[in-house]
Design a protein around this motif. Sequence first.
Motif, PDB file in Angstrom:
ATOM      1  N   CYS A   1       0.835  -1.216   0.000  1.00  0.00           N
ATOM      2  CA  CYS A   1       0.000   0.000   0.000  1.00  0.00           C
ATOM      3  C   CYS A   1       0.863   1.256   0.000  1.00  0.00           C
ATOM      4  O   CYS A   1       0.555   2.228  -0.703  1.00  0.00           O
TER       5      CYS A   1
ATOM      6  N   VAL B   1       2.211   1.827  -3.513  1.00  0.00           N
ATOM      7  CA  VAL B   1       1.202   2.392  -4.405  1.00  0.00           C
ATOM      8  C   VAL B   1       1.029   3.883  -4.125  1.00  0.00           C
ATOM      9  O   VAL B   1       0.944   4.695  -5.050  1.00  0.00           O
ATOM     10  N   MET B   2       1.005   4.268  -2.861  1.00  0.00           N
ATOM     11  CA  MET B   2       0.831   5.681  -2.520  1.00  0.00           C
ATOM     12  C   MET B   2       2.013   6.524  -3.001  1.00  0.00           C
ATOM     13  O   MET B   2       1.828   7.628  -3.509  1.00  0.00           O
TER      14      MET B   2
ATOM     15  N   LYS C   1       2.329   6.224  -7.274  1.00  0.00           N
ATOM     16  CA  LYS C   1       1.138   6.387  -8.100  1.00  0.00           C
ATOM     17  C   LYS C   1       1.311   7.468  -9.170  1.00  0.00           C
ATOM     18  O   LYS C   1       0.999   7.240 -10.341  1.00  0.00           O
ATOM     19  N   LYS C   2       1.806   8.633  -8.789  1.00  0.00           N
ATOM     20  CA  LYS C   2       1.951   9.733  -9.754  1.00  0.00           C
ATOM     21  C   LYS C   2       2.972   9.406 -10.834  1.00  0.00           C
ATOM     22  O   LYS C   2       2.765   9.721 -12.001  1.00  0.00           O
TER      23      LYS C   2
ATOM     24  N   GLN D   1       1.451   6.832 -13.203  1.00  0.00           N
ATOM     25  CA  GLN D   1       0.428   7.468 -14.020  1.00  0.00           C
ATOM     26  C   GLN D   1       1.063   8.344 -15.092  1.00  0.00           C
ATOM     27  O   GLN D   1       0.605   8.374 -16.226  1.00  0.00           O
TER      28      GLN D   1
END
Length: 140
Positions: A78, A81-82, A85-86, A89
């Motif tokens: 987790c 992912v945090m 993420k940017k 993306q």
Amino acid sequence: ASRVDPAIGGSYMTLLNTFANLGGTWPSSAVMYLVGQLTVPPKCDAILGEDGETVREVCIGGRDAYFPLQLGLSILGCLWVMVMKKRVQYIADLPDDAWRTHIGEVEEDENGETGKERGGGSMEMRKGWWWRTKKGRKNA
């Protein structure tokens, strides 16, 4: 498959599939090794019954490491992912041309004159996407 450069398509897809296979297999071996190393076995004693002949085994203590390890690795996932993420993306949002190698293509300058042959990675990728995402994150 939309990101595949036709110039190196088959080799590229084979490489990606190899990484996907490795990425999916080694974590299970690592987790099973850690479970074996972190598990504490119970302490067992043999106790004679009242008749003096019957033996029964009584075990106390012990700790299975699977569930604490599962919790810790889930929290780590987790957090990953945090944090990422940017960046992930940003890479996913790059135009298709950013993924092309442009091998054998000839560059044109702003006057329309042809120059040297292009090669390596695309200009978008060569400009340092990692630095731009970190820079953009600081300004955001």
